[in-house]
Motif scaffolding. Structure first.
Motif, PDB file in Angstrom:
ATOM      1  N   SER A  52       0.807  -1.224   0.000  1.00 31.50           N
ATOM      2  CA  SER A  52       0.000   0.000   0.000  1.00 31.50           C
ATOM      3  C   SER A  52       0.838   1.271   0.000  1.00 31.50           C
ATOM      4  CB  SER A  52      -0.938   0.009   1.211  1.00 31.50           C
ATOM      5  OG  SER A  52      -0.208   0.078   2.423  1.00 31.50           O
ATOM      6  N   TYR A  53       2.098   1.179   0.402  1.00 32.19           N
ATOM      7  CA  TYR A  53       2.953   2.372   0.350  1.00 32.19           C
ATOM      8  C   TYR A  53       4.375   1.961   0.000  1.00 32.19           C
ATOM      9  CZ  TYR A  53       4.104   7.222   1.036  1.00 32.19           C
ATOM     10  OH  TYR A  53       4.485   8.525   0.799  1.00 32.19           O
ATOM     11  N   LEU A  54       5.045   2.811  -0.770  1.00 27.75           N
ATOM     12  CA  LEU A  54       6.399   2.564  -1.259  1.00 27.75           C
ATOM     13  C   LEU A  54       7.300   3.729  -0.883  1.00 27.75           C
ATOM     14  CD1 LEU A  54       5.479   1.665  -4.971  1.00 27.75           C
ATOM     15  CD2 LEU A  54       5.562   0.080  -3.026  1.00 27.75           C
ATOM     16  N   THR A  55       8.582   3.455  -0.779  1.00 25.23           N
ATOM     17  CA  THR A  55       9.564   4.523  -0.656  1.00 25.23           C
ATOM     18  C   THR A  55      10.859   4.071  -1.321  1.00 25.23           C
ATOM     19  OG1 THR A  55      10.514   6.160   0.865  1.00 25.23           O
ATOM     20  CG2 THR A  55      10.642   3.860   1.547  1.00 25.23           C
ATOM     21  N   LEU A  56      11.591   5.015  -1.854  1.00 21.88           N
ATOM     22  CA  LEU A  56      12.835   4.725  -2.566  1.00 21.88           C
ATOM     23  C   LEU A  56      13.994   5.332  -1.789  1.00 21.88           C
ATOM     24  CD1 LEU A  56      13.758   3.439  -5.311  1.00 21.88           C
ATOM     25  CD2 LEU A  56      13.715   5.757  -6.244  1.00 21.88           C
ATOM     26  N   ALA A  57      14.963   4.505  -1.410  1.00 20.79           N
ATOM     27  CA  ALA A  57      16.161   5.001  -0.721  1.00 20.79           C
ATOM     28  C   ALA A  57      17.062   5.676  -1.735  1.00 20.79           C
ATOM     29  CB  ALA A  57      16.881   3.855  -0.028  1.00 20.79           C
ATOM     30  N   ARG A  58      17.305   6.953  -1.572  1.00 16.84           N
ATOM     31  CA  ARG A  58      18.058   7.706  -2.573  1.00 16.84           C
ATOM     32  C   ARG A  58      19.539   7.360  -2.588  1.00 16.84           C
ATOM     33  NH1 ARG A  58      13.942   8.857  -5.772  1.00 16.84           N
ATOM     34  NH2 ARG A  58      12.220   9.662  -4.541  1.00 16.84           N
ATOM     35  N   ASP A  59      20.078   6.848  -1.462  1.00 16.67           N
ATOM     36  CA  ASP A  59      21.504   6.538  -1.438  1.00 16.67           C
ATOM     37  C   ASP A  59      21.809   5.174  -2.055  1.00 16.67           C
ATOM     38  OD1 ASP A  59      20.178   5.278   0.611  1.00 16.67           O
ATOM     39  OD2 ASP A  59      21.761   5.568   2.101  1.00 16.67           O
ATOM     40  N   THR A  60      20.949   4.181  -1.810  1.00 19.12           N
ATOM     41  CA  THR A  60      21.203   2.834  -2.331  1.00 19.12           C
ATOM     42  C   THR A  60      20.369   2.503  -3.561  1.00 19.12           C
ATOM     43  OG1 THR A  60      19.499   1.821  -0.925  1.00 19.12           O
ATOM     44  CG2 THR A  60      21.726   2.038   0.010  1.00 19.12           C
ATOM     45  N   PRO A  98       0.813  -2.243   8.533  1.00 23.17           N
ATOM     46  CA  PRO A  98       1.671  -1.088   8.245  1.00 23.17           C
ATOM     47  C   PRO A  98       1.174  -0.332   7.018  1.00 23.17           C
ATOM     48  CG  PRO A  98       2.764  -3.126   7.578  1.00 23.17           C
ATOM     49  CD  PRO A  98       1.536  -3.527   8.341  1.00 23.17           C
ATOM     50  N   THR A  99       1.116   1.001   7.138  1.00 22.11           N
ATOM     51  CA  THR A  99       0.571   1.843   6.067  1.00 22.11           C
ATOM     52  C   THR A  99       1.587   2.798   5.466  1.00 22.11           C
ATOM     53  OG1 THR A  99      -0.146   3.492   7.676  1.00 22.11           O
ATOM     54  CG2 THR A  99      -1.757   1.813   7.028  1.00 22.11           C
ATOM     55  N   HIS A 100       2.755   2.944   6.079  1.00 24.67           N
ATOM     56  CA  HIS A 100       3.730   3.922   5.588  1.00 24.67           C
ATOM     57  C   HIS A 100       5.117   3.466   6.008  1.00 24.67           C
ATOM     58  CE1 HIS A 100       5.994   7.779   5.410  1.00 24.67           C
ATOM     59  NE2 HIS A 100       5.160   8.035   4.423  1.00 24.67           N
ATOM     60  N   LEU A 101       6.114   3.872   5.245  1.00 23.14           N
ATOM     61  CA  LEU A 101       7.493   3.569   5.604  1.00 23.14           C
ATOM     62  C   LEU A 101       8.426   4.627   5.052  1.00 23.14           C
ATOM     63  CD1 LEU A 101       8.801   0.496   3.497  1.00 23.14           C
ATOM     64  CD2 LEU A 101       7.106   2.159   2.731  1.00 23.14           C
ATOM     65  N   SER A 102       9.594   4.737   5.674  1.00 22.09           N
ATOM     66  CA  SER A 102      10.610   5.685   5.241  1.00 22.09           C
ATOM     67  C   SER A 102      11.966   5.165   5.683  1.00 22.09           C
ATOM     68  CB  SER A 102      10.352   7.084   5.824  1.00 22.09           C
ATOM     69  OG  SER A 102      10.358   7.039   7.246  1.00 22.09           O
ATOM     70  N   VAL A 103      13.015   5.756   5.141  1.00 24.78           N
ATOM     71  CA  VAL A 103      14.383   5.372   5.469  1.00 24.78           C
ATOM     72  C   VAL A 103      15.041   6.520   6.216  1.00 24.78           C
ATOM     73  CG1 VAL A 103      16.628   4.690   4.552  1.00 24.78           C
ATOM     74  CG2 VAL A 103      14.532   3.861   3.466  1.00 24.78           C
ATOM     75  N   SER A 104      15.722   6.188   7.316  1.00 24.95           N
ATOM     76  CA  SER A 104      16.399   7.209   8.109  1.00 24.95           C
ATOM     77  C   SER A 104      17.620   6.607   8.778  1.00 24.95           C
ATOM     78  CB  SER A 104      15.454   7.781   9.170  1.00 24.95           C
ATOM     79  OG  SER A 104      16.116   8.733   9.983  1.00 24.95           O
ATOM     80  N   ALA A 347      -6.596  -1.074  -8.349  1.00 24.87           N
ATOM     81  CA  ALA A 347      -6.440  -0.879  -6.898  1.00 24.87           C
ATOM     82  C   ALA A 347      -5.162  -0.116  -6.543  1.00 24.87           C
ATOM     83  CB  ALA A 347      -6.473  -2.233  -6.173  1.00 24.87           C
ATOM     84  N   ALA A 348      -4.853   0.919  -7.337  1.00 21.27           N
ATOM     85  CA  ALA A 348      -3.633   1.704  -7.118  1.00 21.27           C
ATOM     86  C   ALA A 348      -3.640   2.375  -5.758  1.00 21.27           C
ATOM     87  CB  ALA A 348      -3.481   2.747  -8.216  1.00 21.27           C
ATOM     88  N   THR A 349      -2.510   2.318  -5.058  1.00 24.61           N
ATOM     89  CA  THR A 349      -2.419   2.872  -3.705  1.00 24.61           C
ATOM     90  C   THR A 349      -1.376   3.961  -3.558  1.00 24.61           C
ATOM     91  OG1 THR A 349      -0.820   1.165  -3.077  1.00 24.61           O
ATOM     92  CG2 THR A 349      -3.166   0.695  -2.655  1.00 24.61           C
ATOM     93  N   CYS A 350      -0.317   3.909  -4.330  1.00 23.62           N
ATOM     94  CA  CYS A 350       0.826   4.790  -4.095  1.00 23.62           C
ATOM     95  C   CYS A 350       1.641   4.901  -5.361  1.00 23.62           C
ATOM     96  CB  CYS A 350       1.697   4.206  -2.985  1.00 23.62           C
ATOM     97  SG  CYS A 350       3.230   5.099  -2.656  1.00 23.62           S
ATOM     98  N   VAL A 351       2.239   6.076  -5.589  1.00 25.04           N
ATOM     99  CA  VAL A 351       3.128   6.240  -6.741  1.00 25.04           C
ATOM    100  C   VAL A 351       4.383   6.972  -6.278  1.00 25.04           C
ATOM    101  CG1 VAL A 351       1.897   8.347  -7.421  1.00 25.04           C
ATOM    102  CG2 VAL A 351       3.364   7.181  -9.081  1.00 25.04           C
ATOM    103  N   VAL A 352       5.532   6.417  -6.659  1.00 27.60           N
ATOM    104  CA  VAL A 352       6.839   6.984  -6.325  1.00 27.60           C
ATOM    105  C   VAL A 352       7.632   7.157  -7.614  1.00 27.60           C
ATOM    106  CG1 VAL A 352       9.064   6.487  -5.246  1.00 27.60           C
ATOM    107  CG2 VAL A 352       6.955   6.081  -3.981  1.00 27.60           C
ATOM    108  N   LEU A 353       8.227   8.324  -7.784  1.00 26.94           N
ATOM    109  CA  LEU A 353       9.054   8.580  -8.956  1.00 26.94           C
ATOM    110  C   LEU A 353      10.499   8.289  -8.627  1.00 26.94           C
ATOM    111  CD1 LEU A 353       7.384  11.928 -10.073  1.00 26.94           C
ATOM    112  CD2 LEU A 353       6.787   9.597 -10.742  1.00 26.94           C
ATOM    113  N   GLY A 354      11.194   7.571  -9.524  1.00 29.48           N
ATOM    114  CA  GLY A 354      12.552   7.186  -9.196  1.00 29.48           C
ATOM    115  C   GLY A 354      13.491   7.184 -10.332  1.00 29.48           C
TER     116      GLY A 354
END
Length: 354
Positions: A52-60, A98-104, A347-354
């Motif tokens: 349902s949610y995506l995130t892209l790690a910019r360093d890796t 889980p509905t959201h995630l991020s890298v830190s 059933a689109a949930t999230c869009v991330v540009l990478g």
């Protein structure tokens, strides 16, 4: 909120789209992004359960997806010329839904809606997550007996300084500021900012200058403007601003879902379900003075996520119930989006540009 940067893949820009497999979605779709028009062309699909949610790690360059299931897990993928290659099996996060995630700071963070907690998982050198997760339970409740009977963490996000982690909880009408333990990565609560009871905060976005935060509410169509002190880790509410008209009696209820600040700091855009619209707020009076200037149709039904490209001249809306991702050209003077096209993604949930 999707990613705002873009990376070249053999001359192609990419978009990654999550979908509810329990609702007929396919998993994580990779699409090519036309660098001139912004049009999406689907390329391939990677298997994942309810991403349902995506995130892209910019360093890796690793793409992460939550698996919004009762068991609660995360999946990781390495983008390639052909699409996405899984980095091992899905890893449990120690929380449900889980509905959201991020890298830190070398950790993968998840907001676990059903269990009302946030989790922190270590990342290996190749970017793959590992357990066990450190889990921080939230406490409290709100006045809505159906939606706020217990904590419901909806988003977890590092601040621009990287010193703090902010978790937004719909169930407790609050935002927690957490300090990661430098040795273990475990989160501890540093401060908690209470917002108006019953508003149901869902997501937040930082103004590009970093000192203002916009907290978007799901149970009421408005956002709270807050001052952010990155030195002390304090969040101070300033004012509330409407993001949709309340309409006449009997009108369809509005459920705001996603918020994006333009990269140049001149506009804020909000996706509103129910109204099925994208609202534009102008920041011409300053970052603390957003003003609703209008709304356009989202191009589908039930816009769950919204993303801006690096230029801020194009927006993408993931419309869950109509099963599509619609893109918009943004008027550089007014910030008003204009529909330019769409692609079918069930059933689109999230869009991330990478």
């Amino acid at each position: 909120m999707g990613g705002a940067d873009s990376t070249d893949h053999g001359g192609e820009h990419r978009a990654y789209i999550g979908s509810f497999t329990s609702g007929g979605g396919r998993g994580v779709t990779t699409a090519a992004v036309d660098p001139v028009t912004g049009a999406l062309t689907t390329l391939s699909v990677a298997a994942a359960e309810d991403p349902s949610y995506l995130t892209l790690a910019r360093d890796t360059g690793v793409l992460y997806a939550v698996n919004e299931t009762e068991g609660g897990a995360v999946s990781a993928f390495r983008p390639t010329a052909d699409g996405l290659t899984p980095l091992g099996e899905a890893v449990r996060v120690g929380g449900s839904g889980p509905t959201h995630l991020s890298v830190s700071a070398g950790r993968l963070l998840t907001a676990n809606y059903t269990s009302g907690s946030v989790s922190s998982l270590p990342l290996a050198a190749d970017g793959s997550p590992a357990g066990p997760a450190h889990v921080l339970p939230h406490e409290g409740r709100g006045p809505d007996p159906d939606r706020q009977e217990r904590p419901h963490a909806h988003q977890v996000l590092p601040d621009p300084t990287g010193r703090w982690v902010l978790s937004v909880d719909l169930g407790t009408d609050s935002v927690r500021v957490c300090a990661p333990d430098p040795a273990t990565g475990a989160l501890r609560v540093h401060s908690e900012t209470e917002l108006r009871a019953g508003a149901g905060p869902r997501h937040l976005a930082f103004h590009p200058e970093g000192a203002v935060v916009y907290v978007l509410h799901e149970l009421e169509p408005q956002l709270t403007v807050c001052r952010w002190n990155g030195a002390s880790g304090q969040l101070e509410p300033v004012r509330e601003v409407p993001v949709a008209s309340t309409g006449a009696s009997g009108a369809v209820r509005a459920y705001p879902s996603a918020i994006v600040a333009s990269p140049d700091g001149r506009f804020v855009w909000v996706a509103v379900r129910g109204a099925d619209s994208i609202a534009t707020l102008s920041l011409v009076d300053g970052p603390e003075e957003p003003r609703l200037t209008g709304a356009v149709d989202c191009g589908g039904e039930w816009p769950r996520d919204l993303a801006a490209d690096a230029s801020g001249r194009r927006l993408y809306a993931a419309n869950e119930r109509s099963g599509d991702v619609t893109w918009f050209d943004v008027d550089p003077l007014t910030g008003r989006p204009r529909r330019a096209g769409s692609v079918a993604v069930p059933a689109a949930t999230c869009v991330v540009l990478g």
